[in-house]
Enzyme design. Sequence first.
Site, PDB file in Angstrom:
ATOM      1  N   GLU A 166     -72.410  55.889  -7.771  1.00 41.98           N
ATOM      2  CA  GLU A 166     -72.881  54.532  -7.516  1.00 41.98           C
ATOM      3  C   GLU A 166     -71.864  53.489  -7.982  1.00 41.98           C
ATOM      4  O   GLU A 166     -71.682  52.441  -7.340  1.00 41.98           O
ATOM      5  CB  GLU A 166     -74.225  54.305  -8.218  1.00 41.98           C
ATOM      6  N   SER A 173     -54.054  67.178  -7.379  1.00 43.97           N
ATOM      7  CA  SER A 173     -54.592  67.011  -6.021  1.00 43.97           C
ATOM      8  C   SER A 173     -54.147  68.085  -5.025  1.00 43.97           C
ATOM      9  O   SER A 173     -54.952  68.542  -4.219  1.00 43.97           O
ATOM     10  CB  SER A 173     -54.220  65.622  -5.482  1.00 43.97           C
ATOM     11  N   HIS A 204     -67.840  65.495   0.613  1.00 42.48           N
ATOM     12  CA  HIS A 204     -66.640  66.036  -0.042  1.00 42.48           C
ATOM     13  C   HIS A 204     -66.164  65.098  -1.144  1.00 42.48           C
ATOM     14  O   HIS A 204     -65.808  65.526  -2.239  1.00 42.48           O
ATOM     15  CB  HIS A 204     -65.511  66.236   0.979  1.00 42.48           C
ATOM     16  N   SER A 205     -66.169  63.819  -0.852  1.00 50.54           N
ATOM     17  CA  SER A 205     -65.804  62.791  -1.834  1.00 50.54           C
ATOM     18  C   SER A 205     -66.371  61.470  -1.333  1.00 50.54           C
ATOM     19  O   SER A 205     -67.048  61.420  -0.296  1.00 50.54           O
ATOM     20  CB  SER A 205     -64.277  62.689  -1.980  1.00 50.54           C
TER      21      SER A 205
END
Length: 525
Positions: A202, A288, A417-418
Amino acid sequence: MTCQVRQGLHALVVLLIHYPQTSLKTPLLSCFFFFITLHHFLLFFFFLYFFLADMAIWFARSRNIVSSLRQNLGLSAILIKRSYSSPRPVTNYPLSSRVFLGPFTSYRHESTAVETQPDLVQQSDHEDDAQELDFPGGKVGYTSEMKFIPESSSQRIPCYRVLNEHGRIISDTDFIPVSEKLAVRMYEQMATLQVMDHIFYEAQRQGRISFYLTSVGEEAINIASAAALSPEDVVLPQYREPGVLLWRGFTLEEFANQCFGNKADYGKGRQMPIHYGSNQHNYFTVSSPIATQLPQAAGVGYALKMEKKNACAVTFIGDGGTSEGDFHAGLNFAAVMEAPVVFICRNNGWAISTHISEQFRSDGIVVKGQAYGIRSIRVDGNDALAVYSAVRSAREMAVTEQRPVLIEAMTYRVGHHSTSDDSTKYREADEIQYWKMSRNPVNRYRKWVEDNGWWSEEDESKLRSSTRKQLLQAIQAAEKWEKQPLTELFNDVYDVKTKNLEEQELGLKELVEKQPQDYPTGFHI
């Protein structure tokens, strides 16, 4: 040699004929008879040599004839056939009879031995199977029948589980018991991870942080695996394992500082949010690029082995990462070097928007371990007790036997996923809702804890309220911290800054001073 013997005999005969009265007659006659005897002996030797060679050729041809007769007429074998079917004794481990061992078990230090493998190697009844061929990789039986190994087994590898969907232990299940204290702590951490994911997600949607990635649906893999490890074990995560770091003592404030990239961030604000890392907790910083941590884990495990540490390396990866070359390199290195590494693959069905059906044609990930000579298991990743038992057993094998182990945890990625992804574009909302409500790993484990009388609705309400309050306070505090100075972008790269790096730093400073409105408030050089 035969020609020279004949010439010598001819000379003796001539000498005896032309000089019959010579005093040398008697010795010459002796020599003559000696050469006659030697000549016959040599002729006998050469005859025997060629006779034996012809016999060998005849025997080889007759063996082919016998083999042909046996195939066509069904004659009984004339050679003793070696049996490949007798299993060798193996060591028993917890869960071994149901989980780890079986006809596909690999035997350490016996990688060149031929074992019976149903559905993989078809054996023939022909007499040729009794023989072995010796190759650099070891001896292997051979067959005259051309048979290709099938692309996959006729049956899928079963999935180990302890709890059913209603949170009750399945009868006759092998698992490692957990104490009340450990069980309650595991649930508390799973619930905390749920609250943390919700609030940080959020916060990103409100624009307070730039990026976030949740572990919704995979809480059991996070927390149960962490609970099964030792604090000395070195963890090399992918990016969906913050629960492991949470279990090891990383505070909510530390999570917030990293996501906001402030001065208290251990990474000095250089990494994206959720790229956590902690030397104190033996947790490598998230990177990453996909799957790069697996070859590194093989190296870490080998280093622990060389230093004779009572610890192993543990690395995580998603199903999509198994399509990377580093996955295969990491497993192969660990197997060949016999490094104590536990590979945990979260097979959650999706690599961002790519479904597993477009990732591989094999029976998931578990079978890939066997291909590299690594003991493997498939486990229900939504079952916290099953994950705990499997990881703890795998860790014990890795450390005591100095070997790698592969775990495929079957689960489902409930969240996007993100924050950069909208998964409803490539999968049905009903499918997501089903896994979120009916197959929720936190709810399933909570039922088991409650049935044992270790948890109540009051405990639930108190925990979630307290966790939410702590997180909001942590976020507010993280926002108030100053950002890292611009110079930190150029530090820790070289011991002494290079000329071109100094030029880049100067150019960036001039740009910030010229256009300060393009940079966030509080940003300083």
